[in-house]
Design an enzyme around this catalytic site. Structure first.
Site, PDB file in Angstrom:
ATOM      1  N   THR A  13       0.856  -1.202   0.000  1.00  0.00           N
ATOM      2  CA  THR A  13       0.000   0.000   0.000  1.00  0.00           C
ATOM      3  C   THR A  13       0.887   1.245   0.000  1.00  0.00           C
ATOM      4  O   THR A  13       2.054   1.180   0.380  1.00  0.00           O
ATOM      5  CB  THR A  13      -0.881   0.062   1.274  1.00  0.00           C
ATOM      6  N   ASP A  69      54.364  29.133  13.126  1.00  0.00           N
ATOM      7  CA  ASP A  69      55.259  28.809  14.235  1.00  0.00           C
ATOM      8  C   ASP A  69      54.785  27.613  15.035  1.00  0.00           C
ATOM      9  O   ASP A  69      53.639  27.199  14.933  1.00  0.00           O
ATOM     10  CB  ASP A  69      55.273  30.002  15.209  1.00  0.00           C
ATOM     11  N   LYS A  75      60.238  27.285  16.018  1.00  0.00           N
ATOM     12  CA  LYS A  75      61.513  27.328  16.717  1.00  0.00           C
ATOM     13  C   LYS A  75      61.321  26.731  18.098  1.00  0.00           C
ATOM     14  O   LYS A  75      60.369  27.076  18.790  1.00  0.00           O
ATOM     15  CB  LYS A  75      61.985  28.777  16.870  1.00  0.00           C
ATOM     16  N   MET A  99      58.033  32.987  28.676  1.00  0.00           N
ATOM     17  CA  MET A  99      59.255  32.188  28.515  1.00  0.00           C
ATOM     18  C   MET A  99      60.055  32.131  29.820  1.00  0.00           C
ATOM     19  O   MET A  99      61.283  32.213  29.814  1.00  0.00           O
ATOM     20  CB  MET A  99      60.135  32.774  27.396  1.00  0.00           C
TER      21      MET A  99
END
Ligand SMILES: C[S@@+](CC[C@H](N)C(=O)[O-])C[C@H]1O[C@@H](n2cnc3c(N)ncnc32)[C@H](O)[C@@H]1O
Length: 459
Positions: free
Chosen positions: A44, A249, A271, A384
């Site tokens: 159907t 970097d 670096k 740093m």
């Protein structure tokens, strides 16, 4: 990626749909939109499917599925509520290498349907691989609101003039720039608003004025922020998506890089402290070479390029050689780390100034104006500084900064590995030796650090 998104051409291809209910009806609509030649097998049908049969838009076989029904079809979908039938369809189709989808049963599928944003010919498929369909639908809803409804019209305009524009430019990059200008400007707006005739006129005028000369190169010195890609500026994002070359970097996060144009060439000049992999002069030379070659060069740096980023040195070379450039600031590590740790850098009760210093000099020494740095009511942010932390804290104590002055050391600020180590001047060096935080790290010294306990929202 568990599923590879592919766009399937079904134009006039024979496709089979097993099932005649409401889900089957939705699938039939999709297949017809893709111009498939559709057969439905089901005892159907819904009214909508019956109408399609009567209009001759689909074929119908009013019976249940039986063996070998899938043979000769290009693609099969089973949308019945009978598990046995669904499994049979899947097995038969897969053994004949026919792509098959069984609605809501991913294990029986050789392909799945994405949620679709349709701005034909621009079509976006979104999938969670079946694991979070509600989330995929939310993403779709978001995209629906973001993308102009006339996007398809703009794409059709581009299709119409593709060859004309191609003939105009011998230089492929110049051609790409032309299209980028069209897609980002008033001609696109006209098209979105359905003013196709005006848009066409504008496009032809722009083409007549565009000369076929290789574009001049340019360098964009871009701050990539501390790590979280959502901290990029809109301008940085735009430039990243238009770049030909990206020179980046070590501190640029992979998530930020992932937002760049896929075709852009990527050059790593990272670096490390002890290993200067690409000397600064060579980076400067690279920038010059690519820009002079007519490329759009993005020099992507962690944080902000003008904050301990040697950005000044790089643009000096560009100025000397008359190369065009732009500087796009980024969120520096101090801002990112402080905000994501709940440490305000200034505060009326604690610090009226904030000093940024580097804890690492070219010859590995730490040589700072200690008398100035040891003054009260200020915040010190040390970039740093990890290697020199013992020397830094000893010097500050010697200059009478109280040994119990709070110190925060932030590891990989704003990234998934963001971590805050709280200590004081007396103990920070021992704590660092003991906990061995991973770089990059940033050090904040001052009584503002005591606010971390209360204000830290990023737990
Ligand atoms: C060469 S400097 C570059 C600074 C960068 N231009 C900026 O504005 O943040 C590198 C130092 O920034 C700090 N740094 C950069 N990103 C950081 C992050 N996500 N978390 C902690 N410190 C970060 C560290 O102290 C790292 O040694």
């Amino acid at each position: 990626m568990d599923y590879l998104p592919l766009f399937h051409t079904l134009d006039q291809k024979k496709c089979l749909l097993i099932g005649g209910g409401s889900i089957a009806t939705r699938k039939a609509r999709l297949l017809l939109e893709a111009h498939a030649h559709l057969t439905v097998i089901a005892p159907t049908l819904t009214n909508e499917l019956s109408d399609l049969v009567q209009r001759g838009e689909i074929s119908h076989q009013a019976r249940p599925f039986k063996s070998n029904d899938t043979l000769g079809f290009h693609l099969v979908i089973s949308a019945t509520d009978n598990d046995l039938t669904n499994a049979q369809v899947s097995k038969e189709a897969q053994s004949n290498n026919i792509p098959v989808n069984v609605v809501d049963q991913p294990t029986l599928c050789s392909f799945i349907f994405p949620a679709i944003v349709d701005r034909s010919p621009i079509t976006i498929g979104i999938s969670s691989g079946g694991v979070a369909p509600v989330l995929a639908r939310l993403v779709r809803a978001k995209l629906e609101t973001l993308l102009p409804h006339g996007l398809g019209k703009l794409a059709s305009l581009a299709a119409e003039y593709r060859q004309t524009v191609k003939n105009h430019f011998t230089n492929a990059k110049q051609r790409r720039l032309f299209w980028e200008t069209i897609f980002n400007g008033p001609i696109a707006d006209l098209s979105y608003q359905g003013q196709q005739a005006e848009a066409e006129k504008g496009l032809l005028q722009a083409l007549a004025q565009a000369n076929d000369v290789a574009p001049a190169g340019k360098v964009y010195l871009v701050g990539g922020g501390p790590g979280d890609p959502e901290l990029l500026t809109l301008k940085a994002l735009r430039v990243l998506q238009q770049a030909d070359i990206i020179i980046y970097d070590r501190l640029v996060s992979a998530d930020v890089l992932n937002l760049a144009r896929r075709d852009a060439e990527r050059i790593y000049v990272g670096k490390k402290r002890s290993d200067h992999s690409v000397p600064q002069e060579n980076i400067n030379a690279l920038l010059l070479r690519y820009a002079k070659d007519g490329q759009r060069v993005v020099r992507l740096k962690g944080g902000d390029p003008f904050m301990f980023g040697r950005g000044g040195e790089e643009i000096e070379t560009l100025i000397d050689d008359k190369v065009a450039f732009e500087v796009i600031p980024g969120i520096t590590a101090a801002s990112g780390c402080a905000s994501y740790s709940g440490i305000p850098l200034t505060h009326r009760d604690h610090a009226q100034s904030c000093t940024f210093v580097t804890g690492h000099l070219k010859d590995n020494s730490v040589n700072l104006d200690w008398d100035q740095l040891a003054k009260p009511n200020q915040t010190l942010v040390i970039y740093m500084g990890l290697l020199g932390i013992r020397q830094i804290s000893e010097k500050l104590i010697q200059r009478n900064l109280p040994s119990n002055t709070p110190v925060a050391l932030i590891q990989k600020g704003t990234t998934h590995e963001h971590k805050v180590i709280i200590s004081d001047l007396m103990d920070i060096a021992d704590k660092v030796e003991q906990l061995k935080p991973k770089p990059p790290t940033l050090i904040i010294i001052g009584t503002v650090v005591s606010l971390h306990n209360k204000l830290n929202w990023n737990r």
